[in-house]
Design a protein around this motif. Structure first.
Motif, PDB file in Angstrom:
ATOM      1  N   ARG A 217       0.821  -1.209   0.000  1.00 61.18           N
ATOM      2  CA  ARG A 217       0.000   0.000   0.000  1.00 61.18           C
ATOM      3  C   ARG A 217       0.850   1.251   0.000  1.00 61.18           C
ATOM      4  NH1 ARG A 217      -4.681   1.914  -1.829  1.00 61.18           N
ATOM      5  NH2 ARG A 217      -5.732   3.310  -0.365  1.00 61.18           N
ATOM      6  N   GLU A 218       1.894   1.297   0.847  1.00 60.82           N
ATOM      7  CA  GLU A 218       2.693   2.505   1.000  1.00 60.82           C
ATOM      8  C   GLU A 218       3.746   2.652  -0.092  1.00 60.82           C
ATOM      9  OE1 GLU A 218       4.397   2.719   4.847  1.00 60.82           O
ATOM     10  OE2 GLU A 218       2.466   2.712   5.900  1.00 60.82           O
ATOM     11  N   ASP A 219       4.559   1.628  -0.271  1.00 59.83           N
ATOM     12  CA  ASP A 219       5.668   1.730  -1.221  1.00 59.83           C
ATOM     13  C   ASP A 219       5.259   1.303  -2.627  1.00 59.83           C
ATOM     14  OD1 ASP A 219       7.167   2.542   0.920  1.00 59.83           O
ATOM     15  OD2 ASP A 219       7.992   0.535   1.319  1.00 59.83           O
ATOM     16  N   GLY A 220       4.454   0.261  -2.712  1.00 56.56           N
ATOM     17  CA  GLY A 220       4.053  -0.211  -4.034  1.00 56.56           C
ATOM     18  C   GLY A 220       2.964   0.640  -4.668  1.00 56.56           C
ATOM     19  N   GLY A 221       2.165   1.339  -3.844  1.00 55.38           N
ATOM     20  CA  GLY A 221       1.107   2.194  -4.383  1.00 55.38           C
ATOM     21  C   GLY A 221      -0.031   1.418  -5.013  1.00 55.38           C
ATOM     22  N   LEU A 222      -0.220   0.172  -4.621  1.00 58.62           N
ATOM     23  CA  LEU A 222      -1.288  -0.635  -5.200  1.00 58.62           C
ATOM     24  C   LEU A 222      -2.641  -0.257  -4.603  1.00 58.62           C
ATOM     25  CD1 LEU A 222       0.317  -4.211  -5.265  1.00 58.62           C
ATOM     26  CD2 LEU A 222       0.375  -2.420  -7.028  1.00 58.62           C
ATOM     27  N   THR A 223      -3.662  -0.495  -5.378  1.00 61.60           N
ATOM     28  CA  THR A 223      -5.014  -0.262  -4.885  1.00 61.60           C
ATOM     29  C   THR A 223      -5.445  -1.424  -4.003  1.00 61.60           C
ATOM     30  OG1 THR A 223      -6.052  -1.337  -6.781  1.00 61.60           O
ATOM     31  CG2 THR A 223      -5.571   1.026  -6.971  1.00 61.60           C
ATOM     32  N   VAL A 224      -6.569  -1.226  -3.308  1.00 68.49           N
ATOM     33  CA  VAL A 224      -7.082  -2.281  -2.435  1.00 68.49           C
ATOM     34  C   VAL A 224      -7.456  -3.512  -3.242  1.00 68.49           C
ATOM     35  CG1 VAL A 224      -8.942  -2.881  -0.832  1.00 68.49           C
ATOM     36  CG2 VAL A 224      -7.867  -0.634  -0.702  1.00 68.49           C
TER      37      VAL A 224
ATOM     38  N   ARG B  81      -4.646 -12.759  -1.975  1.00 72.33           N
ATOM     39  CA  ARG B  81      -5.719 -13.731  -1.883  1.00 72.33           C
ATOM     40  C   ARG B  81      -6.529 -13.591  -0.580  1.00 72.33           C
ATOM     41  NH1 ARG B  81      -5.372 -17.673  -5.730  1.00 72.33           N
ATOM     42  NH2 ARG B  81      -3.403 -17.764  -6.901  1.00 72.33           N
ATOM     43  N   ILE B  82      -6.862 -12.349  -0.250  1.00 71.27           N
ATOM     44  CA  ILE B  82      -7.745 -12.076   0.889  1.00 71.27           C
ATOM     45  C   ILE B  82      -8.836 -11.134   0.418  1.00 71.27           C
ATOM     46  CG2 ILE B  82      -6.038 -12.471   2.710  1.00 71.27           C
ATOM     47  CD1 ILE B  82      -5.507  -9.516   2.799  1.00 71.27           C
TER      48      ILE B  82
ATOM     49  N   VAL C 141      -8.764  -6.336   4.029  1.00 65.71           N
ATOM     50  CA  VAL C 141      -7.755  -5.300   3.770  1.00 65.71           C
ATOM     51  C   VAL C 141      -8.204  -3.965   4.348  1.00 65.71           C
ATOM     52  CG1 VAL C 141      -6.520  -4.035   1.968  1.00 65.71           C
ATOM     53  CG2 VAL C 141      -6.955  -6.488   1.706  1.00 65.71           C
ATOM     54  N   TYR C 142      -9.475  -3.600   4.131  1.00 63.48           N
ATOM     55  CA  TYR C 142      -9.999  -2.349   4.670  1.00 63.48           C
ATOM     56  C   TYR C 142      -9.945  -2.342   6.199  1.00 63.48           C
ATOM     57  CZ  TYR C 142     -11.811  -0.282   0.346  1.00 63.48           C
ATOM     58  OH  TYR C 142     -11.930   0.311  -0.879  1.00 63.48           O
ATOM     59  N   ARG C 143     -10.276  -3.475   6.807  1.00 62.63           N
ATOM     60  CA  ARG C 143     -10.277  -3.558   8.254  1.00 62.63           C
ATOM     61  C   ARG C 143      -8.866  -3.368   8.818  1.00 62.63           C
ATOM     62  NH1 ARG C 143     -13.321  -7.637   8.420  1.00 62.63           N
ATOM     63  NH2 ARG C 143     -11.729  -9.273   8.530  1.00 62.63           N
ATOM     64  N   PHE C 144      -7.869  -3.850   8.078  1.00 60.50           N
ATOM     65  CA  PHE C 144      -6.501  -3.685   8.538  1.00 60.50           C
ATOM     66  C   PHE C 144      -5.997  -2.255   8.333  1.00 60.50           C
ATOM     67  CE2 PHE C 144      -1.957  -3.673   7.357  1.00 60.50           C
ATOM     68  CZ  PHE C 144      -1.433  -3.947   8.603  1.00 60.50           C
TER      69      PHE C 144
ATOM     70  N   LYS D  44      -6.791   8.350   5.975  1.00 59.60           N
ATOM     71  CA  LYS D  44      -7.016   7.545   7.157  1.00 59.60           C
ATOM     72  C   LYS D  44      -8.131   6.533   6.937  1.00 59.60           C
ATOM     73  CE  LYS D  44      -7.955   8.006  12.080  1.00 59.60           C
ATOM     74  NZ  LYS D  44      -8.198   8.931  13.204  1.00 59.60           N
ATOM     75  N   SER D  45      -9.217   6.967   6.297  1.00 58.75           N
ATOM     76  CA  SER D  45     -10.332   6.080   6.004  1.00 58.75           C
ATOM     77  C   SER D  45     -10.367   5.825   4.506  1.00 58.75           C
ATOM     78  CB  SER D  45     -11.655   6.703   6.459  1.00 58.75           C
ATOM     79  OG  SER D  45     -11.648   6.903   7.851  1.00 58.75           O
ATOM     80  N   PRO D  46     -10.042   4.632   4.061  1.00 58.32           N
ATOM     81  CA  PRO D  46     -10.052   4.354   2.625  1.00 58.32           C
ATOM     82  C   PRO D  46     -11.446   4.533   2.048  1.00 58.32           C
ATOM     83  CG  PRO D  46      -8.941   2.620   3.852  1.00 58.32           C
ATOM     84  CD  PRO D  46      -9.612   3.489   4.842  1.00 58.32           C
ATOM     85  N   GLY D  47     -11.531   4.918   0.829  1.00 59.45           N
ATOM     86  CA  GLY D  47     -12.810   5.132   0.168  1.00 59.45           C
ATOM     87  C   GLY D  47     -12.726   6.317  -0.766  1.00 59.45           C
ATOM     88  N   ARG D  48     -13.876   6.724  -1.269  1.00 53.90           N
ATOM     89  CA  ARG D  48     -13.924   7.830  -2.218  1.00 53.90           C
ATOM     90  C   ARG D  48     -13.544   9.132  -1.513  1.00 53.90           C
ATOM     91  NH1 ARG D  48     -19.507   8.703  -5.143  1.00 53.90           N
ATOM     92  NH2 ARG D  48     -18.924   6.634  -5.929  1.00 53.90           N
ATOM     93  N   PRO D  49     -12.652   9.933  -2.099  1.00 55.80           N
ATOM     94  CA  PRO D  49     -12.260  11.198  -1.459  1.00 55.80           C
ATOM     95  C   PRO D  49     -13.425  12.182  -1.454  1.00 55.80           C
ATOM     96  CG  PRO D  49     -11.312  11.030  -3.661  1.00 55.80           C
ATOM     97  CD  PRO D  49     -11.916   9.699  -3.355  1.00 55.80           C
ATOM     98  N   THR D  50     -13.520  12.982  -0.385  1.00 58.05           N
ATOM     99  CA  THR D  50     -14.602  13.947  -0.269  1.00 58.05           C
ATOM    100  C   THR D  50     -14.405  15.107  -1.237  1.00 58.05           C
ATOM    101  OG1 THR D  50     -15.733  15.445   1.243  1.00 58.05           O
ATOM    102  CG2 THR D  50     -13.386  15.111   1.605  1.00 58.05           C
TER     103      THR D  50
END
Length: 357
Positions: A19-26, A34-35, A40-43, A54-60
């Motif tokens: 997420r941080e270094d690779g910049g991959l999406t959820v 394979r989860i 992933v969101y809960r973690f 802080k909260s993944p999802g659509r930006p406001t």
């Protein structure tokens, strides 16, 4: 089936790296590890990651500057319009790129709710006790015909707000405003909320109703103080007593407005031998003329929508209000006054709390 297993430390570190270094999406992380997306969101939820919200999802779509702009325009629209819709607020803020659903969510985030306007002050325990005591005394000491036979007239002042576009104001949401939970609701607060706002010129009128006579008096005034009301009593009260056609009594009812109950007004009442039948404070549900005002205001809104009144001068509005007042059915007013004893019994049954009237 719900996944209840724990994510081991190695996999958590791998997810964070992706997420941080690779910049991959959820979605990409889910496919690679394979989860599920929920896992992933809960973690990731609540963890500050580089370049990630802080909260993944659509930006406001609304930033802090937009929230400050909304706050300013809410206060301004309260003064100019009173009640307003989300469309009006969006137009005033020039946020046309934002949906009404997003604006509604933003207002709730700012702790605003679409609540009832405060047109009645709050009742304390002392107020409730006084109302129960008053109701019991009236039902015990006075005859059932007190309100219809002995009370000559019910007097009160009322304000109507002139709007240049009546049909637009009539279609606005009535009775509710955007406010915070405890805003204007402190105990002992006597300030009234507005259903129609303070924009435009105010038409102030004194009005009196009587059983079997309907509207017996209607007068426009500019400003009321102790001297004006004392002169008003000496000049108009004898006429109202004659129009009520109850020669055996000079009893009348009005609210607890300080101006209408000042020392000068009491001396003027003594000079015309009028007797005030006092009702408890903050008890507009015991004054039947308040129900008449509500019916008149609804009729004015209905006329604006039916006749599509898109423009109206102050003089035209004043004439329409007077015609509507005098056109009130005498039978309707009689039914309202006849319900007084029922209201008193409801007050006793509700332990002094307000009734639906």
């Amino acid at each position: 089936m719900v996944f209840r297993g724990k994510i081991d430390a190695k996999r958590r570190a791998y997810i964070k790296f992706l997420r941080e270094d690779g910049g991959l999406t959820v979605r990409q992380i889910c496919k690679k590890c394979r989860i599920s997306r929920a896992t992933v969101y809960r973690f990731l939820k609540g963890r500050k990651t580089i370049g990630v919200k802080k909260s993944p999802g659509r930006p406001t779509k609304l930033c802090a500057r937009d929230e400050r702009l909304i706050e300013v325009n809410i206060k301004r629209l309260r003064v100019n319009e009173g009640t307003f819709s989300l469309k009006t607020l969006r137009a005033e803020c020039s946020l046309h790129h934002v949906s009404l659903h997003s604006l509604n969510r933003c207002l709730k985030h700012m702790r605003y709710k679409f609540c009832e306007a405060r047109i009645k002050s709050m009742l304390s325990v002392k107020d409730c006790s006084a109302r129960v005591k008053f109701a019991r005394q009236v039902l015990k000491r006075y005859p059932a015909e007190l309100w219809t036979r002995d009370v000559c007239f019910y007097l009160d002042g009322v304000s109507f707000w002139h709007k240049t576009n009546p049909v637009m104001q009539a279609k606005m949401p009535q009775g509710k405003i955007w406010r915070r939970r405890n805003e204007g609701l402190s105990l002992g607060c006597v300030a009234k909320g507005a259903h129609t706002g303070s924009g435009g010129r105010v038409l102030r009128m004194f009005m009196a109703i009587s059983y079997r006579k309907g509207v017996v008096f209607c007068l426009e005034y500019d400003k009321c103080n102790g001297d004006y009301f004392a002169n008003f009593i000496c000049r108009e009260f004898p006429k109202m007593f004659r129009r009520s056609a109850k020669s055996h009594s000079k009893l009348f009812v009005q609210d607890n407005c300080p101006i209408q109950n000042c020392a000068k007004a009491r001396r003027a009442l003594a000079s015309v031998k009028a007797k005030l039948f006092a009702i408890p404070p903050r008890s507009c549900d015991i004054n039947p003329i308040e129900n008449v005002f509500n019916l008149v205001k609804r009729e004015l809104q209905r006329q604006a929508i039916k006749n599509n009144i898109t423009y109206e001068t102050y003089e035209q509005f004043a004439e329409r209000v007077k015609c509507t007042l005098y056109a009130m059915s005498s039978d309707t007013i009689d039914n309202i006054i006849s319900s007084m004893n029922k209201r008193l019994r409801l007050i006793i049954g509700n332990n002094g709390k307000r009734t639906n009237y």
